[in-house]
Design an enzyme around this catalytic site. Sequence first.
Site, mmCIF file in Angstrom:
data_model
loop_
_atom_site.group_PDB
_atom_site.id
_atom_site.type_symbol
_atom_site.label_atom_id
_atom_site.label_comp_id
_atom_site.label_asym_id
_atom_site.label_seq_id
_atom_site.Cartn_x
_atom_site.Cartn_y
_atom_site.Cartn_z
ATOM 1 N N ARG A 105 47.904 41.692 -34.237
ATOM 2 C CA ARG A 105 48.479 41.441 -32.916
ATOM 3 C C ARG A 105 49.657 40.477 -32.954
ATOM 4 O O ARG A 105 50.663 40.668 -32.274
ATOM 5 C CB ARG A 105 47.406 40.877 -31.982
ATOM 6 C CG ARG A 105 46.368 41.893 -31.531
ATOM 7 C CD ARG A 105 45.175 41.206 -30.901
ATOM 8 N NE ARG A 105 44.594 40.196 -31.805
ATOM 9 C CZ ARG A 105 43.463 39.550 -31.548
ATOM 10 N NH1 ARG A 105 42.793 39.779 -30.425
ATOM 11 N NH2 ARG A 105 42.980 38.672 -32.403
ATOM 12 N N LYS A 161 32.493 45.806 -45.345
ATOM 13 C CA LYS A 161 31.160 45.524 -44.846
ATOM 14 C C LYS A 161 31.287 44.346 -43.881
ATOM 15 O O LYS A 161 32.295 43.657 -43.898
ATOM 16 C CB LYS A 161 30.217 45.188 -46.007
ATOM 17 C CG LYS A 161 30.753 44.336 -47.121
ATOM 18 C CD LYS A 161 30.659 42.857 -47.062
ATOM 19 C CE LYS A 161 29.742 42.169 -46.220
ATOM 20 N NZ LYS A 161 29.987 40.736 -46.143
ATOM 21 N N ASP A 174 25.174 39.652 -43.891
ATOM 22 C CA ASP A 174 26.409 39.344 -44.625
ATOM 23 C C ASP A 174 26.285 39.629 -46.109
ATOM 24 O O ASP A 174 27.231 40.090 -46.742
ATOM 25 C CB ASP A 174 26.742 37.857 -44.421
ATOM 26 C CG ASP A 174 28.098 37.503 -44.985
ATOM 27 O OD1 ASP A 174 28.174 36.531 -45.749
ATOM 28 O OD2 ASP A 174 29.071 38.229 -44.698
ATOM 29 N N ASP A 205 32.250 47.649 -50.917
ATOM 30 C CA ASP A 205 31.339 46.520 -51.163
ATOM 31 C C ASP A 205 31.896 45.912 -52.444
ATOM 32 O O ASP A 205 31.692 46.441 -53.538
ATOM 33 C CB ASP A 205 29.895 47.018 -51.378
ATOM 34 C CG ASP A 205 28.963 45.849 -51.697
ATOM 35 O OD1 ASP A 205 27.804 45.879 -51.273
ATOM 36 O OD2 ASP A 205 29.410 44.892 -52.386
ATOM 37 N N HIS A 206 32.612 44.818 -52.291
ATOM 38 C CA HIS A 206 33.415 44.359 -53.433
ATOM 39 C C HIS A 206 32.582 43.930 -54.628
ATOM 40 O O HIS A 206 33.078 43.874 -55.756
ATOM 41 C CB HIS A 206 34.385 43.261 -52.992
ATOM 42 C CG HIS A 206 33.759 41.926 -52.773
ATOM 43 N ND1 HIS A 206 33.116 41.589 -51.611
ATOM 44 C CD2 HIS A 206 33.685 40.845 -53.573
ATOM 45 C CE1 HIS A 206 32.690 40.357 -51.707
ATOM 46 N NE2 HIS A 206 33.011 39.877 -52.881
ATOM 47 N N LEU A 257 41.042 37.977 -45.434
ATOM 48 C CA LEU A 257 40.780 38.924 -46.526
ATOM 49 C C LEU A 257 42.088 39.472 -47.093
ATOM 50 O O LEU A 257 42.273 39.532 -48.306
ATOM 51 C CB LEU A 257 39.925 40.095 -46.015
ATOM 52 C CG LEU A 257 39.515 41.081 -47.111
ATOM 53 C CD1 LEU A 257 38.388 40.505 -47.947
ATOM 54 C CD2 LEU A 257 39.088 42.412 -46.522
ATOM 55 N N HIS A 277 25.568 43.557 -50.689
ATOM 56 C CA HIS A 277 25.695 43.142 -52.093
ATOM 57 C C HIS A 277 24.351 43.044 -52.810
ATOM 58 O O HIS A 277 24.196 43.564 -53.919
ATOM 59 C CB HIS A 277 26.391 41.782 -52.187
ATOM 60 C CG HIS A 277 27.691 41.698 -51.460
ATOM 61 N ND1 HIS A 277 28.561 42.761 -51.325
ATOM 62 C CD2 HIS A 277 28.277 40.674 -50.808
ATOM 63 C CE1 HIS A 277 29.629 42.384 -50.648
ATOM 64 N NE2 HIS A 277 29.482 41.125 -50.312
HETATM 65 N N1 LIG Z 1 37.244 37.023 -45.684
HETATM 66 C C1 LIG Z 1 36.414 37.419 -46.652
HETATM 67 O O1 LIG Z 1 36.190 36.768 -47.687
HETATM 68 C C2 LIG Z 1 35.690 38.717 -46.509
HETATM 69 C C3 LIG Z 1 35.836 39.466 -45.333
HETATM 70 N N2 LIG Z 1 35.187 40.667 -45.257
HETATM 71 C C4 LIG Z 1 35.312 41.493 -44.048
HETATM 72 O O2 LIG Z 1 36.699 41.799 -43.825
HETATM 73 C C5 LIG Z 1 36.962 41.892 -42.437
HETATM 74 C C6 LIG Z 1 38.090 40.940 -42.076
HETATM 75 O O3 LIG Z 1 37.675 39.653 -42.402
HETATM 76 P P1 LIG Z 1 38.692 38.420 -42.351
HETATM 77 O O4 LIG Z 1 40.031 38.812 -42.888
HETATM 78 O O5 LIG Z 1 37.974 37.293 -42.992
HETATM 79 O O6 LIG Z 1 38.845 38.191 -40.764
HETATM 80 P P2 LIG Z 1 39.983 37.330 -40.016
HETATM 81 O O7 LIG Z 1 39.397 36.936 -38.718
HETATM 82 O O8 LIG Z 1 40.557 36.313 -40.937
HETATM 83 O O9 LIG Z 1 41.160 38.422 -39.736
HETATM 84 C C7 LIG Z 1 41.016 39.391 -38.756
HETATM 85 C C8 LIG Z 1 42.331 40.176 -38.679
HETATM 86 O O10 LIG Z 1 42.236 41.140 -37.663
HETATM 87 C C9 LIG Z 1 43.357 41.003 -36.775
HETATM 88 N N3 LIG Z 1 42.900 41.407 -35.448
HETATM 89 C C10 LIG Z 1 41.863 40.910 -34.746
HETATM 90 N N4 LIG Z 1 41.741 41.570 -33.577
HETATM 91 C C11 LIG Z 1 42.733 42.511 -33.554
HETATM 92 C C12 LIG Z 1 43.143 43.503 -32.618
HETATM 93 N N5 LIG Z 1 42.511 43.680 -31.469
HETATM 94 N N6 LIG Z 1 44.193 44.291 -32.935
HETATM 95 C C13 LIG Z 1 44.855 44.141 -34.103
HETATM 96 N N7 LIG Z 1 44.509 43.212 -35.033
HETATM 97 C C14 LIG Z 1 43.468 42.412 -34.745
HETATM 98 C C15 LIG Z 1 43.723 39.541 -36.860
HETATM 99 O O11 LIG Z 1 45.080 39.324 -36.557
HETATM 100 P P3 LIG Z 1 45.584 38.950 -35.073
HETATM 101 O O12 LIG Z 1 44.681 37.874 -34.564
HETATM 102 O O13 LIG Z 1 47.003 38.529 -35.283
HETATM 103 O O14 LIG Z 1 45.467 40.223 -34.296
HETATM 104 C C16 LIG Z 1 43.528 39.313 -38.363
HETATM 105 O O15 LIG Z 1 44.655 39.821 -39.052
HETATM 106 C C17 LIG Z 1 35.636 41.542 -41.738
HETATM 107 O O16 LIG Z 1 34.953 42.758 -41.453
HETATM 108 C C18 LIG Z 1 34.842 40.791 -42.800
HETATM 109 O O17 LIG Z 1 33.453 40.959 -42.646
HETATM 110 C C19 LIG Z 1 34.417 41.188 -46.292
HETATM 111 C C20 LIG Z 1 34.279 40.466 -47.442
HETATM 112 C C21 LIG Z 1 34.847 39.170 -47.618
HETATM 113 O O1 LIG Z 2 31.109 39.745 -48.574
HETATM 114 C C1 LIG Z 2 31.068 38.526 -48.673
HETATM 115 O O2 LIG Z 2 31.140 37.968 -49.899
HETATM 116 C C2 LIG Z 2 31.547 36.597 -50.050
HETATM 117 C C3 LIG Z 2 31.162 36.179 -51.469
HETATM 118 O O3 LIG Z 2 31.910 36.999 -52.339
HETATM 119 P P1 LIG Z 2 32.086 36.493 -53.847
HETATM 120 O O4 LIG Z 2 32.848 37.604 -54.509
HETATM 121 O O5 LIG Z 2 32.835 35.204 -53.782
HETATM 122 O O6 LIG Z 2 30.700 36.298 -54.410
HETATM 123 C C4 LIG Z 2 30.861 35.713 -49.038
HETATM 124 O O7 LIG Z 2 31.386 34.386 -49.140
HETATM 125 C C5 LIG Z 2 31.143 36.240 -47.640
HETATM 126 O O8 LIG Z 2 30.425 35.466 -46.683
HETATM 127 C C6 LIG Z 2 30.689 37.685 -47.527
HETATM 128 O O9 LIG Z 2 31.179 38.223 -46.301
#
Ligand SMILES: NC(=O)C1=CN([C@@H]2O[C@H](COP(=O)(O)OP(=O)(O)OC[C@H]3O[C@@H](n4cnc5c(N)ncnc54)[C@H](OP(=O)(O)O)[C@@H]3O)[C@@H](O)[C@H]2O)C=CC1
Ligand SMILES: O=C1O[C@H](COP(=O)(O)O)[C@@H](O)[C@H](O)[C@H]1O
Length: 487
Positions: free
Chosen positions: A37, A139, A226, A168-169, A9, A231
């Site tokens: 980490r 979320k 999700d 909630d984007h 993200l 959304h």
């Molecule tokens: N990716 C997306 O498109 C979307 C994601 N989200 C939400 O955003 C949040 C993050 O998602 P996403 O970025 O995809 O997840 P990732 O798994 O890609 O990233 C998780 C991050 O958390 C860090 N992390 C994990 N455990 C620890 C810890 N114990 N201490 C410190 N850092 C930690 C990891 O780094 P490291 O392992 O180095 O610690 C990494 O930077 C989630 O809640 C997801 O639901 C919401 C909408 C869309």
């Molecule tokens: O929150 C989330 O949204 C994405 C979809 O977002 P969009 O802006 O590309 O429509 C979804 O892929 C993901 O699973 C969910 O966590």
Amino acid sequence: MIFGATGDLAKRKLFPSLYNLFKKEQLGRFAVIGVARRTLTNEEFQNNVKQSVNPDGAENSEIDEFASRFYYHSHDVTDSNSYAALNRLATEMDSHYGLKGNRIFYLAMAPEFFGTIAEHLKLDGLTETQGFKRLVIEKPFGHDLDSAKVLNNQIRTAFSEDEIYRIDHYLGKEMVQNIEVIRFANAIFEPLWNNRFISNIQVTSSEVLGVEERGRYYEKSGALRDMVQNHMLQMVALLAMEPPIRLTTDEVRSEKVRVFRALRPIKDSDVNQYFVRGQYGKGKIQDLEVPAYNQEEMVSPESNTETFVAGRLMIDNFRWAGVPFYIRTGKRMAAKSTKIVVQFKDIPMDLYNKQEGSVNPNLLVIHIQPEEGITLYFNAKRSGQSLNSTPVKLSYANKGIDGLNTPEAYEKLLYDCLRGDATNFTHWDEVALSWSFVDNISAVWENEKESFPNYESGTMGPKAADELLEKDGFFWWPVTDLDVETC
Ligand SMILES: NC(=O)C1=CN([C@@H]2O[C@H](COP(=O)(O)OP(=O)(O)OC[C@H]3O[C@@H](n4cnc5c(N)ncnc54)[C@H](OP(=O)(O)O)[C@@H]3O)[C@@H](O)[C@H]2O)C=CC1
Ligand SMILES: O=C1O[C@H](COP(=O)(O)O)[C@@H](O)[C@H](O)[C@H]1O
């Protein structure tokens, strides 16, 4: 301060959005501390940021200046020891950049960490600052109502409700924000926006993408948690809400909450009558073979997790009694598309087309993404001698008019948070009510093994999703191109 700064993200959404705000000089004085980490030097972290905002790596002094404000702190958020060092770094940034102690803590991490981090931010003094402090959390907020309550109580020990920004984007998307403007800025729609003139409303958010590398998270969430709990229900609330008495955060939120309170709860015995779940099987996407969900990384071959949900919602109030709101969302579907179709009731008799069932209902289509705009489908005289009607359409393409790329949803929401405007963030009441609605469904589904997969990748989901509307005498308007003549 971005917790989870090495994640998907942060890389795909947060850094590019911050850079866009920086370019527009909307960030003011700032510094960013990235926390995760893995061990990185500041320079390595800054290079990650540059890569994220400038993938082709061309020399760019503006990007260098932007990235120079990023600092990294390797830290396991479950480890109490390192928050003090984090606080020292934050204080150093405050004085170096003259930030007056204004702090935003963005938790770009899985929900199970939210409570721990919030408690440590308070315990270790990071929230003791003379400026504003705001917590941005992603979320899904919790896993169900009970866990969301626990989480909320933990967070409330460190932040008051008006300091909590539940993102909630979808609420940052240009055309989602346009829903209320379309409704409340036009005399022609509001009088018709009710059960006397509207037959049904359909909300689709389909994705071509599969679960990608997010299997560990997604196995526990599924499409219901999700996408639907947040959304999809947020878009329904914006479509169904009463006009707010003024466009303030509290007034808009209170009208959305009223919609959630009028949502008809789904009884256990009715879940499978009004809600359909699916899981994608193998198939072809853009002529490429793709695996089934249960063959993806970190997914159980016996997975009972849904990657698709379709449902019929009823809102029991005077404005909407009797009008079904159909929602559907899923992964590995035929197109990436988020569209809202408002189908108006048929005219009482058709003077212009003698053959039965030839009437083309009026449709108002709100194109959320990828195309952004509005299309109104209505009937006009077919040209030539005949006195038949034919469907025509008026379209407004959002990008075409403004000539600008509408700002990325995260960019708008980050800017709102910087300014302290929480209007387009979700309030605890909305979260609690949407969880209580969704929990009834997940409780039934989690106790019944479904025969999955039940739809091929590249399709619009299981057949049962079509039957859900057919039994009401409706059908899903096609999201690819809403050409009423082909329906
Ligand atoms: N990716 C997306 O498109 C979307 C994601 N989200 C939400 O955003 C949040 C993050 O998602 P996403 O970025 O995809 O997840 P990732 O798994 O890609 O990233 C998780 C991050 O958390 C860090 N992390 C994990 N455990 C620890 C810890 N114990 N201490 C410190 N850092 C930690 C990891 O780094 P490291 O392992 O180095 O610690 C990494 O930077 C989630 O809640 C997801 O639901 C919401 C909408 C869309
Ligand atoms: O929150 C989330 O949204 C994405 C979809 O977002 P969009 O802006 O590309 O429509 C979804 O892929 C993901 O699973 C969910 O966590």
